[in-house]
Design an enzyme around this catalytic site. Structure first.
Site, short mmCIF file in Angstrom:
data_model
loop_
_atom_site.label_atom_id
_atom_site.label_comp_id
_atom_site.label_asym_id
_atom_site.label_seq_id
_atom_site.Cartn_x
_atom_site.Cartn_y
_atom_site.Cartn_z
N ASP A 62 -25.23 5.48 -46.59
CA ASP A 62 -24.56 5.04 -47.81
C ASP A 62 -25.46 5.35 -49.00
OD1 ASP A 62 -22.82 3.88 -49.56
OD2 ASP A 62 -23.10 1.82 -48.85
N ASP B 178 -19.57 9.15 -50.99
CA ASP B 178 -20.95 8.64 -50.94
C ASP B 178 -21.32 7.95 -49.64
OD1 ASP B 178 -19.27 6.50 -51.38
OD2 ASP B 178 -20.61 5.51 -52.79
N GLU B 179 -20.48 8.02 -48.62
CA GLU B 179 -20.87 7.40 -47.34
C GLU B 179 -20.20 8.09 -46.18
OE1 GLU B 179 -19.43 3.39 -46.57
OE2 GLU B 179 -18.03 3.55 -48.25
#
Length: 360
Positions: free
Chosen positions: A14, A108-109
């Protein structure tokens, strides 16, 4: 009851305050300052906040007005999704150096299954550390990671030592960890369910574990089955490298609240133009048309209609949007409108709602 091997090795990576960190990367004058991406003090919603801003209580999904009240010297930055996507693709390329079993959740993860990996490294913890170091070396961005035997535990673990940290939950630690975990820290249990559980005397995993499957199903429906198993460390969901696209959509937050249905149709028409472009570019069609309405008090409503045939052109879906808009009287002024098309004719695409634009 002890968990039985063999165990998978799952990493959840993350990125730390991703959008805001990219803005600080590209604009060094923002480094060390409170930054909000996606909102404004006049209007809009915060998409991401730097850790400097979070110290003042600024959070994603917060109105720009409230964010400014909490942090008077907050710097608002207009989002640049093309740039975020560009950086995200570079991060993903690093993941693929270690495994092809990568399941992106967003820009983003992502989940990585490194049970068997390209480096032949038996330690998922060392792999996670190496990936985080590589992201920093190549992109000057920080990431946190969680490592455990399934996706749920890895997701929970990645939040424990944020920012710029990682947490490993080994197989022999899983059950004790879950029993001591506050119920609001269980991934997937939101604020409303947390309140309901606390009213039932469920404050920690150990309390949840005392409830039978039958009782949890009665209280929480299908989710009860999920809660029963995850508190026992049981989750068999695979890391899926090809996530199925469930919908294509566009939405817009307005500078001023809209109360006239005529004005709403004008805004929806331009949103429909953009959605048609997205459908054409993805060579995708769908059967379910959904109108999304967010009111000035931030309550949200969706209205949908499913057709017998696949469509993608505005001339076909916009009459349905008109029908959905006039389906019932609007409760109050509207701050956001969106259109999505789901029930698609494709299977191997990436997701979902895409922010069309913010008015500043």
């Amino acid at each position: 009851m002890e968990l039985q091997p063999p165990f998978k090795k799952i990493i959840h990576v993350d990125m730390d305050a991703f959008y805001a960190s990219v803005e600080q990367l590209d604009n060094p004058e923002l480094i060390g300052k409170p930054v909000a991406v996606g909102g404004s003090e006049v209007r809009g919603v915060v998409s991401a906040a730097s850790y400097e801003a979070r110290k003042f209580g600024v959070r994603s999904a917060m109105s720009g007005v409230l964010a400014r009240q909490k942090c008077p010297h907050l710097i608002f930055v207009k989002p640049r999704f093309a740039r975020y996507k560009e950086i995200s693709s570079k991060i993903r390329a690093i993941f693929y150096e270690y495994t092809d079993l990568v399941e992106p959740l967003s820009l983003d993860e992502a989940y990585l299954d490194v049970t068997e990996n390209k480096k032949g490294n038996p330690s998922a913890s060392l792999i996670a550390q190496e990936i985080r170091e590589k992201i920093w070396t190549e992109l000057q961005l920080r990431a946190s990671a969680g490592i455990s035997i399934n996706k749920f535990l890895a997701k929970v673990a990645s939040d424990i030592n944020k920012p710029n940290g990682q947490k490993t939950i080994n197989p022999d630690e899983v059950l004790n960890f879950l029993e001591e975990l506050p119920i609001n820290k269980f991934y997937g249990i939101g604020k409303v369910t947390t309140v309901k559980m606390r009213n039932l005397g469920i404050f920690y995993g150990s309390d949840l574990k005392q409830k039978s499957l039958e009782e949890l199903t009665r209280l929480f429906g299908k989710s009860g089955n999920h809660y029963y198993h995850i508190v026992r460390g049981i989750q068999n969901s695979e890391v899926k490298p090809d996530r199925t696209r469930k919908s294509i959509a566009a939405e817009r937050t307005f500078t001023d609240n809209i109360s006239s249905e005529i004005y709403m149709l004008e805004r929806l028409s331009s949103i429909g133009d953009e959605l048609e472009k997205r459908m054409t570019n993805s060579k995708t069609k769908g059967k379910t048309i959904t109108l999304k309405i967010k009111y000035s008090d931030f309550t949200q409503q969706t209205r949908s209609k499913t057709l017998n045939s696949f469509i993608s052109d505005k001339k076909d879906f916009f009459p349905i949007i008109k029908e959905l808009l006039y389906q019932e009287t609007l409760r109050e002024s509207v701050r956001l409108l969106g259109i999505s098309i789901s029930n698609l004719n494709t299977e191997k695409k990436s997701p979902v709602w895409v922010q069309l634009s913010f008015d500043f």
